[in-house]
Write a protein that holds these residues in place. Structure first.
Motif, PDB file in Angstrom:
ATOM      1  N   ASN A 148     -18.329 -41.656 -43.667  1.00  9.52           N
ATOM      2  CA  ASN A 148     -17.436 -42.815 -43.749  1.00  9.52           C
ATOM      3  C   ASN A 148     -16.587 -42.809 -45.018  1.00  9.52           C
ATOM      4  OD1 ASN A 148     -18.088 -44.642 -41.393  1.00  9.52           O
ATOM      5  ND2 ASN A 148     -20.125 -44.147 -42.160  1.00  9.52           N
ATOM      6  N   GLY A 149     -16.354 -41.639 -45.579  1.00 12.80           N
ATOM      7  CA  GLY A 149     -15.564 -41.530 -46.794  1.00 12.80           C
ATOM      8  C   GLY A 149     -14.118 -41.952 -46.584  1.00 12.80           C
ATOM      9  N   SER A 150     -13.493 -42.398 -47.656  1.00 14.10           N
ATOM     10  CA  SER A 150     -12.120 -42.901 -47.554  1.00 14.10           C
ATOM     11  C   SER A 150     -11.127 -41.858 -47.054  1.00 14.10           C
ATOM     12  CB  SER A 150     -11.667 -43.495 -48.887  1.00 14.10           C
ATOM     13  OG  SER A 150     -11.756 -42.541 -49.914  1.00 14.10           O
ATOM     14  N   PRO A 151     -11.248 -40.557 -47.399  1.00 15.17           N
ATOM     15  CA  PRO A 151     -10.290 -39.597 -46.848  1.00 15.17           C
ATOM     16  C   PRO A 151     -10.367 -39.500 -45.328  1.00 15.17           C
ATOM     17  CG  PRO A 151     -11.395 -38.647 -48.729  1.00 15.17           C
ATOM     18  CD  PRO A 151     -12.108 -39.930 -48.403  1.00 15.17           C
ATOM     19  N   MET A 152     -11.572 -39.631 -44.800  1.00 17.63           N
ATOM     20  CA  MET A 152     -11.747 -39.505 -43.350  1.00 17.63           C
ATOM     21  C   MET A 152     -11.284 -40.752 -42.597  1.00 17.63           C
ATOM     22  SD  MET A 152     -12.730 -36.506 -43.483  1.00 17.63           S
ATOM     23  CE  MET A 152     -13.235 -36.020 -41.870  1.00 17.63           C
ATOM     24  N   LYS A 153     -11.136 -41.855 -43.303  1.00 17.80           N
ATOM     25  CA  LYS A 153     -10.686 -43.092 -42.676  1.00 17.80           C
ATOM     26  C   LYS A 153      -9.260 -43.474 -43.077  1.00 17.80           C
ATOM     27  CE  LYS A 153     -14.858 -45.236 -41.262  1.00 17.80           C
ATOM     28  NZ  LYS A 153     -15.521 -46.494 -41.065  1.00 17.80           N
ATOM     29  N   ALA A 154      -8.603 -42.614 -43.860  1.00 20.75           N
ATOM     30  CA  ALA A 154      -7.236 -42.885 -44.306  1.00 20.75           C
ATOM     31  C   ALA A 154      -6.292 -42.975 -43.107  1.00 20.75           C
ATOM     32  CB  ALA A 154      -6.768 -41.796 -45.261  1.00 20.75           C
ATOM     33  N   GLU A 155      -5.321 -43.834 -43.208  1.00 22.52           N
ATOM     34  CA  GLU A 155      -4.383 -44.058 -42.100  1.00 22.52           C
ATOM     35  C   GLU A 155      -3.650 -42.781 -41.698  1.00 22.52           C
ATOM     36  OE1 GLU A 155      -0.439 -46.717 -41.101  1.00 22.52           O
ATOM     37  OE2 GLU A 155      -1.804 -47.419 -42.658  1.00 22.52           O
ATOM     38  N   THR A 156      -3.230 -41.982 -42.679  1.00 23.63           N
ATOM     39  CA  THR A 156      -2.510 -40.752 -42.337  1.00 23.63           C
ATOM     40  C   THR A 156      -3.410 -39.778 -41.586  1.00 23.63           C
ATOM     41  OG1 THR A 156      -3.022 -39.815 -44.512  1.00 23.63           O
ATOM     42  CG2 THR A 156      -0.888 -40.917 -44.260  1.00 23.63           C
ATOM     43  N   PHE A 157      -4.675 -39.717 -41.971  1.00 22.59           N
ATOM     44  CA  PHE A 157      -5.620 -38.834 -41.293  1.00 22.59           C
ATOM     45  C   PHE A 157      -5.906 -39.344 -39.879  1.00 22.59           C
ATOM     46  CE2 PHE A 157      -9.952 -37.166 -40.497  1.00 22.59           C
ATOM     47  CZ  PHE A 157      -9.623 -35.822 -40.517  1.00 22.59           C
ATOM     48  N   GLN A 158      -6.039 -40.646 -39.731  1.00 23.40           N
ATOM     49  CA  GLN A 158      -6.275 -41.237 -38.407  1.00 23.40           C
ATOM     50  C   GLN A 158      -5.110 -40.925 -37.464  1.00 23.40           C
ATOM     51  OE1 GLN A 158      -9.175 -42.894 -37.534  1.00 23.40           O
ATOM     52  NE2 GLN A 158      -9.818 -42.143 -39.519  1.00 23.40           N
ATOM     53  N   ARG A 159      -3.897 -41.025 -37.985  1.00 19.85           N
ATOM     54  CA  ARG A 159      -2.719 -40.722 -37.150  1.00 19.85           C
ATOM     55  C   ARG A 159      -2.701 -39.259 -36.740  1.00 19.85           C
ATOM     56  NH1 ARG A 159       0.832 -44.275 -40.678  1.00 19.85           N
ATOM     57  NH2 ARG A 159       1.113 -42.355 -41.834  1.00 19.85           N
ATOM     58  N   LEU A 160      -3.092 -38.366 -37.646  1.00 14.85           N
ATOM     59  CA  LEU A 160      -3.153 -36.948 -37.312  1.00 14.85           C
ATOM     60  C   LEU A 160      -4.133 -36.708 -36.169  1.00 14.85           C
ATOM     61  CD1 LEU A 160      -2.487 -33.936 -37.880  1.00 14.85           C
ATOM     62  CD2 LEU A 160      -4.476 -33.953 -39.399  1.00 14.85           C
ATOM     63  N   LEU A 161      -5.323 -37.305 -36.265  1.00 17.98           N
ATOM     64  CA  LEU A 161      -6.314 -37.125 -35.202  1.00 17.98           C
ATOM     65  C   LEU A 161      -5.789 -37.632 -33.872  1.00 17.98           C
ATOM     66  CD1 LEU A 161      -9.657 -38.056 -37.015  1.00 17.98           C
ATOM     67  CD2 LEU A 161      -8.664 -35.797 -36.633  1.00 17.98           C
ATOM     68  N   GLU A 162      -5.143 -38.795 -33.879  1.00 15.08           N
ATOM     69  CA  GLU A 162      -4.573 -39.334 -32.644  1.00 15.08           C
ATOM     70  C   GLU A 162      -3.516 -38.394 -32.079  1.00 15.08           C
ATOM     71  OE1 GLU A 162      -3.230 -43.370 -33.137  1.00 15.08           O
ATOM     72  OE2 GLU A 162      -5.146 -43.961 -34.031  1.00 15.08           O
ATOM     73  N   LYS A 163      -2.646 -37.885 -32.939  1.00 16.33           N
ATOM     74  CA  LYS A 163      -1.586 -36.968 -32.519  1.00 16.33           C
ATOM     75  C   LYS A 163      -2.161 -35.705 -31.887  1.00 16.33           C
ATOM     76  CE  LYS A 163       2.146 -34.186 -34.475  1.00 16.33           C
ATOM     77  NZ  LYS A 163       2.801 -33.780 -35.724  1.00 16.33           N
ATOM     78  N   LEU A 164      -3.271 -35.219 -32.448  1.00 19.16           N
ATOM     79  CA  LEU A 164      -3.908 -34.002 -31.943  1.00 19.16           C
ATOM     80  C   LEU A 164      -4.868 -34.269 -30.782  1.00 19.16           C
ATOM     81  CD1 LEU A 164      -4.639 -32.295 -35.385  1.00 19.16           C
ATOM     82  CD2 LEU A 164      -2.819 -31.726 -33.754  1.00 19.16           C
ATOM     83  N   GLY A 165      -5.063 -35.533 -30.433  1.00 18.61           N
ATOM     84  CA  GLY A 165      -5.959 -35.870 -29.324  1.00 18.61           C
ATOM     85  C   GLY A 165      -7.424 -35.698 -29.659  1.00 18.61           C
ATOM     86  N   ILE A 166      -7.780 -35.903 -30.912  1.00 19.00           N
ATOM     87  CA  ILE A 166      -9.164 -35.731 -31.358  1.00 19.00           C
ATOM     88  C   ILE A 166      -9.839 -37.092 -31.448  1.00 19.00           C
ATOM     89  CG2 ILE A 166     -10.643 -34.934 -33.235  1.00 19.00           C
ATOM     90  CD1 ILE A 166      -8.447 -32.904 -33.932  1.00 19.00           C
ATOM     91  N   GLN A 167     -10.978 -37.213 -30.785  1.00 19.97           N
ATOM     92  CA  GLN A 167     -11.748 -38.454 -30.826  1.00 19.97           C
ATOM     93  C   GLN A 167     -12.533 -38.519 -32.130  1.00 19.97           C
ATOM     94  OE1 GLN A 167     -14.406 -38.902 -27.524  1.00 19.97           O
ATOM     95  NE2 GLN A 167     -15.326 -40.743 -28.328  1.00 19.97           N
ATOM     96  N   ARG A 168     -12.609 -39.705 -32.734  1.00 23.05           N
ATOM     97  CA  ARG A 168     -13.322 -39.887 -34.004  1.00 23.05           C
ATOM     98  C   ARG A 168     -14.762 -40.334 -33.761  1.00 23.05           C
ATOM     99  NH1 ARG A 168      -8.085 -42.895 -34.938  1.00 23.05           N
ATOM    100  NH2 ARG A 168      -9.177 -44.338 -33.631  1.00 23.05           N
ATOM    101  N   SER A 169     -15.656 -39.836 -34.608  1.00 26.24           N
ATOM    102  CA  SER A 169     -17.054 -40.227 -34.589  1.00 26.24           C
ATOM    103  C   SER A 169     -17.510 -40.281 -36.038  1.00 26.24           C
ATOM    104  CB  SER A 169     -17.872 -39.191 -33.821  1.00 26.24           C
ATOM    105  OG  SER A 169     -19.258 -39.429 -33.983  1.00 26.24           O
ATOM    106  N   TYR A 170     -18.214 -41.350 -36.399  1.00 26.00           N
ATOM    107  CA  TYR A 170     -18.633 -41.522 -37.787  1.00 26.00           C
ATOM    108  C   TYR A 170     -20.140 -41.692 -37.894  1.00 26.00           C
ATOM    109  CZ  TYR A 170     -13.724 -42.332 -38.675  1.00 26.00           C
ATOM    110  OH  TYR A 170     -12.369 -42.195 -38.752  1.00 26.00           O
ATOM    111  N   SER A 171     -20.674 -41.281 -39.036  1.00 26.29           N
ATOM    112  CA  SER A 171     -22.076 -41.532 -39.339  1.00 26.29           C
ATOM    113  C   SER A 171     -22.305 -43.033 -39.406  1.00 26.29           C
ATOM    114  CB  SER A 171     -22.447 -40.926 -40.693  1.00 26.29           C
ATOM    115  OG  SER A 171     -22.268 -39.546 -40.682  1.00 26.29           O
ATOM    116  N   ARG A 172     -23.532 -43.420 -39.167  1.00 27.80           N
ATOM    117  CA  ARG A 172     -23.855 -44.834 -39.295  1.00 27.80           C
ATOM    118  C   ARG A 172     -23.801 -45.240 -40.753  1.00 27.80           C
ATOM    119  NH1 ARG A 172     -29.510 -44.473 -36.725  1.00 27.80           N
ATOM    120  NH2 ARG A 172     -29.308 -42.468 -37.742  1.00 27.80           N
ATOM    121  N   PRO A 173     -23.252 -46.413 -41.045  1.00 23.78           N
ATOM    122  CA  PRO A 173     -23.164 -46.849 -42.449  1.00 23.78           C
ATOM    123  C   PRO A 173     -24.537 -46.908 -43.116  1.00 23.78           C
ATOM    124  CG  PRO A 173     -21.870 -48.291 -41.041  1.00 23.78           C
ATOM    125  CD  PRO A 173     -22.666 -47.383 -40.137  1.00 23.78           C
ATOM    126  N   ARG A 174     -24.589 -46.435 -44.347  1.00 20.52           N
ATOM    127  CA  ARG A 174     -25.796 -46.456 -45.175  1.00 20.52           C
ATOM    128  C   ARG A 174     -26.977 -45.703 -44.558  1.00 20.52           C
ATOM    129  NH1 ARG A 174     -23.121 -50.833 -45.032  1.00 20.52           N
ATOM    130  NH2 ARG A 174     -24.379 -51.911 -43.516  1.00 20.52           N
TER     131      ARG A 174
END
Length: 87
Positions: A38-64
């Protein structure tokens, strides 16, 4: 699968890593899921847009929860505290 080590933690590095991994593995167009912490680089808006553009589904570790991927977390700790590993 892809990995790289940088001296700073930034979204632009995560973007570069994903692009390189897609090219190296020749998996463009395949259904993909990127699992990360859940690090900030992985949740950054620019990174999120890249994943959407590439058709990549996001999955994150459970918090804490530190044991969602214990093997990768163990090597990260080694790299963090032993910067000369491996020689």
């Amino acid at each position: 699968m892809g990995w790289e080590v940088w001296e700073t933690e930034q979204a632009k590095h995560a973007e570069t890593l994903v692009k390189k991994a897609l090219m190296n593995e020749k998996i463009q167009g395949a259904p993909l899921v990127l699992h990360s912490d859940n690090g900030s680089p992985m949740k950054a808006e620019t990174f999120q847009r890249l994943l959407e553009k590439l058709g990549i589904q996001r999955s994150y570790s459970r918090p804490r929860v530190s044991n969602d991927h214990p093997y990768s977390e163990a090597i990260f700790r080694t790299l963090k505290y032993k910067p000369n590993y491996p020689h």
